[in-house]
Design an enzyme around this catalytic site. Structure first.
Site, PDB file in Angstrom:
ATOM      1  N   HIS B  76       0.820  -1.209   0.000  1.00  0.00           N
ATOM      2  CA  HIS B  76       0.000   0.000   0.000  1.00  0.00           C
ATOM      3  C   HIS B  76       0.859   1.268   0.000  1.00  0.00           C
ATOM      4  CE1 HIS B  76      -2.137   3.137   2.470  1.00  0.00           C
ATOM      5  NE2 HIS B  76      -2.943   3.025   1.435  1.00  0.00           N
ATOM      6  N   GLU B  79       2.005   1.871  -3.401  1.00  0.00           N
ATOM      7  CA  GLU B  79       0.911   2.428  -4.204  1.00  0.00           C
ATOM      8  C   GLU B  79       0.893   3.962  -4.085  1.00  0.00           C
ATOM      9  OE1 GLU B  79      -3.007   3.978  -3.308  1.00  0.00           O
ATOM     10  OE2 GLU B  79      -3.253   1.877  -2.704  1.00  0.00           O
ATOM     11  N   HIS B  80       1.071   4.466  -2.861  1.00  0.00           N
ATOM     12  CA  HIS B  80       1.151   5.928  -2.681  1.00  0.00           C
ATOM     13  C   HIS B  80       2.357   6.505  -3.422  1.00  0.00           C
ATOM     14  CE1 HIS B  80      -1.628   7.138   0.787  1.00  0.00           C
ATOM     15  NE2 HIS B  80      -1.997   5.922   0.442  1.00  0.00           N
ATOM     16  N   GLU B 156      -3.417   7.805   7.459  1.00  0.00           N
ATOM     17  CA  GLU B 156      -4.499   7.034   6.831  1.00  0.00           C
ATOM     18  C   GLU B 156      -4.921   5.887   7.751  1.00  0.00           C
ATOM     19  OE1 GLU B 156      -3.680   5.609   2.871  1.00  0.00           O
ATOM     20  OE2 GLU B 156      -5.624   4.610   2.717  1.00  0.00           O
TER      21      GLU B 156
END
Lengths: 432, 452
Positions: B76, B79-80, B156
C-alpha cells in the site's frame, strides 16, 4: 383506450457527453412535469423523485419524524406488510431507495422494462398508501435509535453535529435530522401520518426519468404513480443566518486522531459569482491531490491523509466548509497551515495558471458525470431543484470558462473570511 | 408470476456468451474482448459506446498478502509512492496531468491486487496509457518524499483503523482467523512495521512484482478493442517481462481444529454486536460450484429483509436490530463466510449468539424456501442488466477476478452457474461451512460489559 395528449417542450437540449440523447421536458396529462432522457439500449428505467423540504419540515417537538417516516415507506403499504412488500419488490427485481435529508426527500427507483407496470404499482403503494403499522414503527425506530447512539461516539459525526449546533441553534439545520433518543422514542403513528402528509406533496415535487421509456409512456406512468399525492404539504421553513463566532471549539474525546471541521460564510448558488467561487475553492481545497490545502498539509508536511474544503449551498443557508484529521499531537499544526492558506488566498488570490488548471479540471470532468442512467437521472433532478434551465448542461462549461482571473480574485477577497472561520475539533488535541 | 419467470429465464440464458452473439444488438451481456501481449500483459476491453468516456485500469497481481514478513503495509505504501514521479514526471505531475485533461485518478490496494485507474474523455486514453506504462518501470523516488508519505499512510491508518473500534475489532478477528496466511495481516500494515518502512523495502516490492507479466490492463468505455490493442502494444509491449517473477504461492493455513473466540472492548463502542467468520473455499478456475452455493447461501441467510436470519431474528423473535451474512468468493486463497447479529437493547450478546446458532441449525433442517430462491435468482438475472449501466463497476469486477486467479471464461460462466445451483446444494454448503471448529466468534463490546 384513450391516447393521452402530451405536452413536450419545444426545447431539446443536447448533453455534452451523451452524444445522441436529449433532455426533454414532459408534462403528463395530469400536469406533472418531468425531465426525460430516452436511452433504450438497456431494458430498464431509472426514475428519480425529489420532494423539497425534507427533514427540516419536522414539527416542533417531533424531531426525527420525517426521517423515520421515510424509513417506513418500504416497510408495508396497501395490503402488504413489510415482508410482503419486500418479497414483491424482490420478485420483480425492482430497486427502490428512499432517503430523507435536510432539504428534501429523495426516491431513487430502477425497474425492468419487462415488469414496469407492476414495479410502478409497488412504488405507488409505498408513496401513497404506506401502512405505518405499529409493529414496523417500533422495529425501524430501534434501528434509528441504534444509529443515533453510534453517531454519538463517532468523532466525525460528533464534529459535524457540534458545528451544526453552533451555527444553527434551534433551527432544524442545527440538529441531527434523525432526532434524539428522547424525540424519536416519543414518536407515534399519528406523527408518521402527519409527516407523510407534510413532506410528500405535489407542490414540491421534481421528477426525472432516464432509460428505456418514451415520453408517451412516461406521462401516464407519472399520473398513476403520483396523481394521488396531496396537492400541497407543510409550509417551508424560513431561511436562517448561521451564527459564525470564529475561534476553535474542542470537544474532548478519547481517540488517537483528532477530527476537525471548519466553516465560514458561503455563497448562494444563484449568485452571479458562484462559478468564480467554485473555481476559487477548486484551487484552494476542492481539486483533489492538487489543491493548495492538499499540497501544503498532506504532500509537503504529511500531516493528514486528506484535507478538503467545499461550498455548501443549502436551501435555507449557505456555508463554506472543510475538514481535516490528524494525530492528536499534529492537528494544531494542520489547523495553523489551513488558516495561513486561507489568509494567503484572501490576500493574493489565485494565479493565472492555477485558474486555467481549475477550469480544465472542472470543464473536463463535467461530462464524465453523465455516466449512466441512474447518475443522469440524479443530475437532472438536481438541476430542476436548483432552478436551472433545461439547457444548463450545454452552457455550463462556457459560463465556467468565461470567469476571469479578476472575478476569482475579487471573490477571494470578498468571500474568504479568516476572522469568521471557526473550527470544531474532536479528540484529545495538543496545542489547539 | 409465470410470465415473470418465463421472461427472466430468457434473460438468464442470454448471459451465456454463445447465445449472446446470436442476439446481436439485443444482447443481455456485456461486450468483452480479451487478449495477451507477447510479454505476458493480459488485456481486457469492455465496450460501452453510450458516452465518450473511458476508464483505464492497470491491475498488478500482487497485494499485501504477497509482502514478505516484517514489512506489512509496503504494498500500500508503494501504491502511494507511484504518484511521486518517474524519470520523466515530477512528483505529483501524474495526477496533475490527469486533472489538466479533465479526468480523475486514484489507486487501491487489497490482499491480492494493487490497482491504478484514470477516468477521462475517451480521446485521452493514449496519454493515460503512456503515463501508466511509464510508472510500471521508471519510478524515481526521493528519500525525503518517502518519509513525508510514510506519515501520510500512518495518518491514513489513524483515520481508517485507530479511530474506529469496529475496524480495530475486524483487524483482530482476521489475525485470529489466519494464523499463517498473510490474510491475517492488515492491508494497511501493522503500525509498528509501517513506522519502519524504508525506500529499499518499497523498491524491493516494486522490482519483484511490477512487470507486464504480472499485470492486467482493463480498458472500459467508448473504445474499440483493435485500437486498445495498438496502444497496449505501443506502450506496454516494449517493456520486457520479469523472468524472475516468483510463483504466487503463499504460506497456507494449518488445518483449523478448534473453535476460536475473542472479545474486544472499547469505550467508543455504542452498539455491541456478535460476528463470526468461518474458513470457506474461494472461487477457483473451472471449479466455481462450491463458491456459487456459498454465494447463494449468503443471500438466503442474510441478503435482505426477507432472508432467513432477518425473518427469524429481526421480525419473529425481535431480538436483533439487524442480521447479515457475507461471502466474497473472489480471493486467491481460502476465504471466509461471515455472519453478524446486532442485538436490540436488553438482549445480551450471548443470547444473540445462541439465537443465531439455533436459526442456522433450524435452517439446515428445514432447507431453502423455493419462492425465496426464485426471487434471489430473479434479482441475480436482473443485476446482469443493471450492471451494464455502470461500466466502471464492470471493469472492477473483471480486474478483481482476473487478479484473483480466475479467467475471463470463469467470469462469464459465473451467472449461469449461480442460476443452476439447487436448494440441496445450498443446504449442503451450509452443513459443510458451518463447522464451529473452523470458525472465529468475536464480541464487540463497550467497556461496561467487560466488567459484568
Amino acid at each position: 383506450m384513450i391516447r393521452f395528449a402530451l405536452v413536450i417542450a419545444g426545447f431539446l437540449a443536447a448533453l455534452p457527453a451523451w452524444a445522441q440523447t436529449d433532455i426533454r421536458e414532459v408534462t403528463s396529462p395530469g400536469g406533472i412535469t418531468a425531465w426525460l432522457v430516452e436511452e433504450p439500449s438497456i431494458p430498464f428505467v431509472a426514475l428519480e423523485l425529489r420532494f423539497r423540504g425534507g427533514t427540516s419540515l419536522d414539527a416542533p417537538g417531533k424531531r426525527g419524524a420525517t426521517s423515520l417516516m421515510v424509513g417506513l415507506l418500504e416497510e408495508g403499504a396497501g395490503d402488504l406488510d413489510a415482508q410482503g412488500f419486500a418479497r414483491a419488490t424482490e420478485a420483480l427485481a425492482a430497486q427502490f431507495g428512499f432517503d430523507g435529508s435536510d432539504d428534501g426527500v429523495s426516491v431513487s427507483a430502477r425497474f425492468l422494462t419487462e415488469n414496469r407496470d407492476e414495479a410502478v404499482e409497488l412504488l405507488r403503494l409505498s408513496l401513497v398508501e404506506p401502512r405505518f403499522s405499529q409493529v414496523a414503527l417500533d422495529r425501524v425506530r430501534a434501528q434509528v435509535l441504534s444509529g443515533i447512539r453510534s453517531r454519538a461516539t463517532d468523532p466525525d459525526k460528533i464534529a459535524g453535529a457540534r458545528m451544526d449546533a453552533l451555527l444553527f441553534g434551534d433551527h432544524p439545520y442545527g440538529s441531527d435530522p434523525a432526532g434524539t433518543i428522547e424525540s424519536v422514542s416519543a414518536l407515534t403513528r399519528e406523527d408518521m401520518i402527519a409527516a407523510h402528509r407534510g413532506a410528500l406533496a405535489r407542490d414540491r415535487l421534481y421528477v426525472s426519468a432516464v432509460g428505456d421509456i418514451t415520453a408517451e409512456d412516461l406521462g401516464p406512468l407519472l399520473d398513476r404513480l403520483l396523481g394521488d399525492l396531496p396537492e400541497t404539504g407543510a409550509p417551508m421553513p424560513a431561511p436562517v443566518a448561521p451564527g459564525f463566532t470564529g475561534g476553535v471549539e474542542v470537544v474532548q474525546f478519547d481517540t488517537p486522531q483528532s477530527v476537525a471541521v471548519f466553516a465560514q460564510p458561503g455563497m448562494d448558488q444563484d449568485d452571479p459569482d458562484f462559478f468564480a467561487a467554485y473555481l476559487l475553492n477548486t484551487v484552494l481545497g476542492g481539486g483533489g491531490f492538487k489543491s493548495r490545502l492538499m499540497s501544503e498539509v498532506r504532500e509537503k508536511r504529511g500531516l493528514t491523509y486528506g484535507v478538503y474544503s467545499y461550498l455548501v449551498p443549502k436551501d435555507l443557508a449557505n456555508l463554506y466548509m472543510g475538514s481535516v484529521s490528524s494525530a492528536n499531537d499534529r492537528i494544531g499544526e494542520a489547523i495553523g497551515v489551513i488558516r495561513a492558506e486561507w489568509a494567503r488566498m484572501a490576500e493574493a488570490g489565485v494565479t493565472e495558471k492555477e485558474l486555467g488548471d481549475a477550469k480544465a479540471l472542472l470543464t473536463g470532468a463535467y461530462p464524465l458525470r453523465f455516466d449512466g442512467n441512474g447518475a443522469i437521472a440524479r443530475i437532472l433532478v438536481g438541476m430542476q431543484v436548483d432552478g436551472m434551465p433545461i439547457d444548463y448542461a450545454v452552457t455550463r462549461n462556457d459560463r465556467m470558462n468565461a470567469v476571469t482571473l479578476e472575478d476569482v480574485n475579487r471573490v477571494a477577497r470578498e468571500l474568504l473570511d479568516p476572522e469568521a472561520m471557526m473550527f470544531v475539533v474532536v479528540g484529545k488535541p495538543e496545542g489547539v | 408470476m409465470v410470465r415473470i419467470l418465463a421472461t427472466a429465464l430468457a434473460l438468464g440464458l442470454a448471459a451465456a456468451p454463445a447465445l449472446a452473439r446470436e442476439q446481436g444488438a439485443e444482447q443481455a451481456t456485456e461486450q468483452v474482448t480479451g487478449f495477451t501481449l507477447d510479454n505476458g500483459l493480459q488485456v481486457v476491453v469492455i465496450e460501452d459506446h453510450r458516452a465518450p468516456v473511458v476508464t483505464n485500469m492497470l491491475w498488478y497481481r500482487a497485494g499485501s498478502a504477497d509482502e514478505r514478513p516484517g514489512v506489512s503495509g509496503v504494498a500500500h505504501f508503494l501504491e502511494h509512492l507511484l504518484f511521486k514521479g518517474t524519470d520523466t514526471l515530477e512528483p505529483g505531475e501524474f495526477s496533475a496531468t490527469v486533472a489538466a485533461n479533465g479526468g480523475r485518478d486514484n489507486a487501491f490496494t487489497s490482499y491480492d491486487y494493487t490497482g491504478y485507474y484514470q477516468r477521462v474523455a475517451a480521446d485521452r486514453l493514449d496519454l493515460m496509457m503512456q503515463m501508466e506504462s511509464d510508472r510500471m518501470v521508471n519510478l524515481r523516488l526521493d528519500a525525503e518524499d518517502i518519509l513525508t508519505e510514510r506519515d501520510v499512510v500512518i495518518e491514513e491508518r489513524n483515520q481508517r483503523v485507530e479511530n474506529s473500534p469496529g475496524a480495530l475489532f475486524r483487524e483482530q478477528m482476521d489475525a485470529v482467523q489466519y494464523f499463517n496466511h498473510r490474510y491475517g495481516v492488515p492491508v494497511i500494515g501493522w503500525r509498528h512495521e509501517m513506522e519502519a518502512l524504508t525506500l529499499d523495502d518499497a523498491l524491493a516490492y516494486y522490482k519483484t512484482y511490477y512487470a507486464p507479466n504480472n499485470a492486467t490492463l482493463v480498458v472500459a468505455g467508448d473504445v474499440e478493442p483493435e485500437a486498445v490493442k495498438a496502444l497496449a502494444e505501443k506502450y506496454y509491449g516494449v517493456i520486457p517481462a520479469n523472468p524472475d517473477l516468483p510463483e504466487r504461492v503463499r504460506p497456507s493455513e494449518p488445518p483449523q481444529t478448534t473453535e476460536r473466540r475473542m472479545t474486544y472492548s472499547d469505550p467508543r463502542v455504542a452498539q455491541p454486536y456478535v460476528t463470526r467468520s468461518y474458513l470457506a473455499p474461494e472461487r477457483n478456475p473451472g471449479d466455481q460450484r462450491p463458491a456459487a452455493a456459498l454465494t447463494l447461501l449468503a443471500e438466503v441467510l442474510g441478503g435482505s429483509q426477507t432472508s432467513v436470519l432477518n425473518q427469524e431474528l429481526q421480525f419473529r423473535r425481535k431480538q436483533v436490530v439487524y442480521a447479515g451474512a457475507w461471502y466474497s468468493g473472489v480471493s486467491l486463497d481460502t476465504t471466509t463466510f461471515n455472519l453478524t447479529v446486532v442485538p436490540v437493547p436488553g438482549v445480551a450478546l450471548e443470547e444473540a449468539e445462541a439465537a443465531l446458532d439455533e436459526t442456522l441449525a433450524a435452517f439446515i433442517e428445514t432447507g431453502v424456501d423455493s419462492d425465496q430462491l426464485d426471487r434471489i435468482k430473479m434479482q441475480l438475472r436482473a443485476s446482469q442488466i443493471y450492471a451494464r449501466d455502470d461500466v466502471e463497476r464492470l471493469a472492477n469486477r473483471y480486474g478483481r477476478a482476473l487478479s484473483s486467479g480466475l479467467t475471463v471464461a470463469d467470469i462469464q460462466e459465473w451467472p449461469e452457474i449461480l442460476q443452476s445451483v439447487s436448494e440441496e446444494e445450498i443446504v449442503e454448503a451450509a452443513r459443510t461451512v458451518f463447522d464451529k471448529r473452523r470458525s472465529v466468534t468475536g464480541w464487540l463490546m463497550t467497556e461496561e460489559e467487560v466488567t459484568q
